[in-house]
Design an enzyme around this catalytic site. Structure first.
Site, PDB file in Angstrom:
ATOM      1  N   GLU A  84      38.065  48.119  22.437  1.00 35.63           N
ATOM      2  CA  GLU A  84      37.411  46.613  22.780  1.00 35.63           C
ATOM      3  C   GLU A  84      37.946  45.909  21.287  1.00 35.63           C
ATOM      4  O   GLU A  84      37.815  46.120  20.306  1.00 35.63           O
ATOM      5  CB  GLU A  84      35.936  46.656  22.601  1.00 35.63           C
ATOM      6  CG  GLU A  84      35.416  45.654  23.639  1.00 35.63           C
ATOM      7  CD  GLU A  84      35.784  46.032  25.162  1.00 35.63           C
ATOM      8  OE1 GLU A  84      36.917  45.524  25.685  1.00 35.63           O
ATOM      9  OE2 GLU A  84      35.066  46.880  25.634  1.00 35.63           O
ATOM     10  N   GLU A 119      45.851  31.955  30.988  1.00 37.76           N
ATOM     11  CA  GLU A 119      44.393  31.989  30.218  1.00 37.76           C
ATOM     12  C   GLU A 119      44.353  31.483  28.658  1.00 37.76           C
ATOM     13  O   GLU A 119      43.647  30.322  28.233  1.00 37.76           O
ATOM     14  CB  GLU A 119      43.917  33.444  29.943  1.00 37.76           C
ATOM     15  CG  GLU A 119      42.606  33.327  29.644  1.00 37.76           C
ATOM     16  CD  GLU A 119      41.331  33.915  30.465  1.00 37.76           C
ATOM     17  OE1 GLU A 119      41.748  34.057  31.622  1.00 37.76           O
ATOM     18  OE2 GLU A 119      40.274  33.277  30.002  1.00 37.76           O
ATOM     19  N   LEU A 152      33.551  41.295  33.182  1.00 41.13           N
ATOM     20  CA  LEU A 152      34.450  42.318  34.144  1.00 41.13           C
ATOM     21  C   LEU A 152      35.761  41.703  34.721  1.00 41.13           C
ATOM     22  O   LEU A 152      36.192  42.038  35.423  1.00 41.13           O
ATOM     23  CB  LEU A 152      33.486  42.711  35.476  1.00 41.13           C
ATOM     24  CG  LEU A 152      32.318  43.485  34.731  1.00 41.13           C
ATOM     25  CD1 LEU A 152      31.253  43.836  36.249  1.00 41.13           C
ATOM     26  CD2 LEU A 152      32.433  44.637  34.314  1.00 41.13           C
ATOM     27  N   SER A 153      36.144  40.544  33.955  1.00 40.91           N
ATOM     28  CA  SER A 153      37.306  40.224  34.410  1.00 40.91           C
ATOM     29  C   SER A 153      37.491  39.037  35.602  1.00 40.91           C
ATOM     30  O   SER A 153      38.387  39.449  36.142  1.00 40.91           O
ATOM     31  CB  SER A 153      38.389  41.229  34.075  1.00 40.91           C
ATOM     32  OG  SER A 153      38.566  41.414  32.811  1.00 40.91           O
ATOM     33  N   SER A 154      36.422  38.493  35.901  1.00 36.23           N
ATOM     34  CA  SER A 154      36.577  37.575  37.220  1.00 36.23           C
ATOM     35  C   SER A 154      37.832  36.777  37.033  1.00 36.23           C
ATOM     36  O   SER A 154      38.604  36.457  37.974  1.00 36.23           O
ATOM     37  CB  SER A 154      35.367  37.092  37.716  1.00 36.23           C
ATOM     38  OG  SER A 154      34.770  36.168  36.624  1.00 36.23           O
ATOM     39  N   SER A 155      37.901  36.047  35.734  1.00 42.59           N
ATOM     40  CA  SER A 155      39.028  34.966  35.615  1.00 42.59           C
ATOM     41  C   SER A 155      40.256  35.641  35.728  1.00 42.59           C
ATOM     42  O   SER A 155      41.337  35.055  36.285  1.00 42.59           O
ATOM     43  CB  SER A 155      38.791  34.231  34.376  1.00 42.59           C
ATOM     44  OG  SER A 155      38.613  35.043  33.211  1.00 42.59           O
ATOM     45  N   SER A 191      36.925  27.890  46.126  1.00 46.92           N
ATOM     46  CA  SER A 191      36.446  29.029  45.890  1.00 46.92           C
ATOM     47  C   SER A 191      34.982  29.039  46.656  1.00 46.92           C
ATOM     48  O   SER A 191      34.149  28.123  46.345  1.00 46.92           O
ATOM     49  CB  SER A 191      36.295  29.213  44.666  1.00 46.92           C
ATOM     50  OG  SER A 191      35.259  30.205  44.393  1.00 46.92           O
ATOM     51  N   ASP A 212      43.340  44.891  21.722  1.00 45.83           N
ATOM     52  CA  ASP A 212      44.660  44.372  22.312  1.00 45.83           C
ATOM     53  C   ASP A 212      45.175  43.202  21.606  1.00 45.83           C
ATOM     54  O   ASP A 212      46.561  43.120  21.598  1.00 45.83           O
ATOM     55  CB  ASP A 212      44.452  44.238  23.828  1.00 45.83           C
ATOM     56  CG  ASP A 212      43.489  42.705  23.972  1.00 45.83           C
ATOM     57  OD1 ASP A 212      42.804  42.446  23.325  1.00 45.83           O
ATOM     58  OD2 ASP A 212      43.470  42.399  25.426  1.00 45.83           O
ATOM     59  N   ASP A 258      43.089  42.409  30.055  1.00 40.81           N
ATOM     60  CA  ASP A 258      42.584  42.189  31.699  1.00 40.81           C
ATOM     61  C   ASP A 258      43.544  42.016  32.700  1.00 40.81           C
ATOM     62  O   ASP A 258      43.377  42.507  33.735  1.00 40.81           O
ATOM     63  CB  ASP A 258      41.475  41.033  31.536  1.00 40.81           C
ATOM     64  CG  ASP A 258      40.464  41.235  30.452  1.00 40.81           C
ATOM     65  OD1 ASP A 258      40.459  42.176  29.806  1.00 40.81           O
ATOM     66  OD2 ASP A 258      39.988  40.123  29.982  1.00 40.81           O
TER      67      ASP A 258
END
Ligand code: GLA
Length: 391
Positions: free
Chosen positions: A32, A161, A126-129, A66, A35, A173
């Protein structure tokens, strides 16, 4: 919900959707905040993510809707008008991707209608974007024959991003969303983007994701602040040794450099200690996975959380309480926050046969501490982004 997309598409756009695509979210097992310092990460793509039913349009208009942000209505822009800073709400993610793909061959009259639906909780780590970004990149690549590989699409999504959403994130991600594989974790070296798939092969133990239900607040500014602190530490260390990234150092080298170097501000030194130790833990965890040593893997998860709580300071009371509750529940080998932190989810390694008891006990203890009941999500390592069907 997926079955209703074709009808909904016609209602919204007055035409038929042409093809259905999907891009997953991810859970990071360990590694974590490494990166952004050229270190290693070990994420898996999830079965949950974002679906997009899309149709090509050749008038350069981009229309996004959406089902998760229905109150925002239909958001419309034009491929030639894209620029950071436009008030597009959630649609900065797809718009940012279209902009970055403009530089990679998307023609100015290349447009899209897309209906999105995601089954990931937003703001939960959880990386929805990233799934929205990678999905949009895959759609444009397919419709306009851009000929880009999945890695290029992930890089374009990361740039979107960074520049459109203003989060100075790393590549983890978007990489996991684009390049995930069923049953495998990805050991990714974020310094040179080399990667290996590591099978998560155990019938005996599984992953459980638990959601604190605390949503990140001000995550972007705190995330960017952590990144700046890591950069300050790197600049100080560079005065003693040529280095490209914090993760070029191992923990012993780092501590010995600190014998006659003061990193200011003091937080920056602690942030670097986390990052460098976490990189080592990630490599050790990948080895433990290969050996099937899940006890060691679990121990490393606990150590990661501890370092994120004390040295990196991105957990907070809810994440700490949930990881602690999980660790003392039956069948748990280890537990840690996953993603950017400041709220969101905890991932635990649990003996499969104990999962029902584990969830019951974890929920009861967390509720006792915080007054909230956590949610649990399935966590099976799954495939990366792609086209599901042509309609
Ligand atoms: C977010 C970022 C990633 C990574 C994690 C923390 O998910 O998007 O690039 O830095 O936080 O590990």
């Amino acid at each position: 919900m997926i079955q209703t997309l074709p009808e909904e598409f016609i209602r919204l756009f007055g035409r038929r959707g042409e093809a259905l695509f999907f891009a997953p979210g991810r859970v990071n097992l360990i590694g974590e905040y490494t990166d952004i310092s050229g270190g290693h990460v070990l994420p898996c793509a999830l079965a949950q993510g974002t679906y997009g039913l899309a149709a090509r349009r050749d008038d350069g208009r981009l229309r996004f809707y959406s089902l998760n942000f229905a109150a925002d209505g239909l958001i419309e822009t034009r491929t030639v008008d894209l620029a950071p800073g436009r008030a597009l709400g959630w649609a900065v993610y797809p718009a940012g991707v279209a902009d970055r793909l403009r530089r990679r061959g998307l023609p100015g009259d290349g447009g899209l209608d897309v209906l999105y639906y995601g089954d990931l909780p937003p703001g939960a780590g959880l990386s929805s974007s990233a799934s929205i970004e990678v999905l949009t990149a895959v759609i444009l690549n397919d419709f306009y024959d851009l000929g880009l590989g999945l890695l290029d699409l992930a890089l374009a999504a990361q740039e979107a991003e960074n520049e459109f959403a203003g989060l100075a994130c790393g590549i983890m991600d978007q990489f996991a969303s684009a390049l995930g594989r069923p049953g495998q974790a990805i050991l990714l070296n974020c310094g040179d983007l080399s990667h290996q798939y590591r099978p998560f092969r155990s019938g005996e133990v599984g992953l459980v994701i638990a959601d604190t239900l605390k949503r990140r607040a001000l995550a972007e500014s705190k995330y960017n602040q952590r990144r700046a602190e890591c950069e300050a530490a790197l600049a100080a260390l560079k005065t003693r040794r040529p280095l490209s990234n914090l993760c070029d150092l191992d923990p012993d080298e780092f501590e010995s450099l600190l014998e006659d170097l003061v990193i200011a501000p003091p937080e920056a030194g602690r942030r670097a200690r986390h990052v460098i130790g976490e990189n080592r833990r990630t490599l050790s965890a990948a080895e433990a996975l290969d050996r099937g040593d899940f006890a060691e893997f679990g121990r490393l998860l606990n150590a990661s959380h501890h370092s994120l709580a004390h040295d990196f300071e991105v957990t907070g009371p809810e994440l700490d309480a949930l990881a602690e509750a999980a660790r003392s529940a039956p069948g748990c080998l280890g537990s840690r926050m996953t993603g950017a932190g400041f709220g969101g989810c905890v991932v635990s390694l649990v003996y499969r046969e104990a999962i029902p008891d584990f969830q019951r006990e974890t929920a009861a203890r967390y509720e006792q501490q915080t007054g909230r009941r956590p949610l649990f999500y399935p966590a099976e390592a799954s495939a990366g982004a792609g086209k599901l069907e042509t309609l």
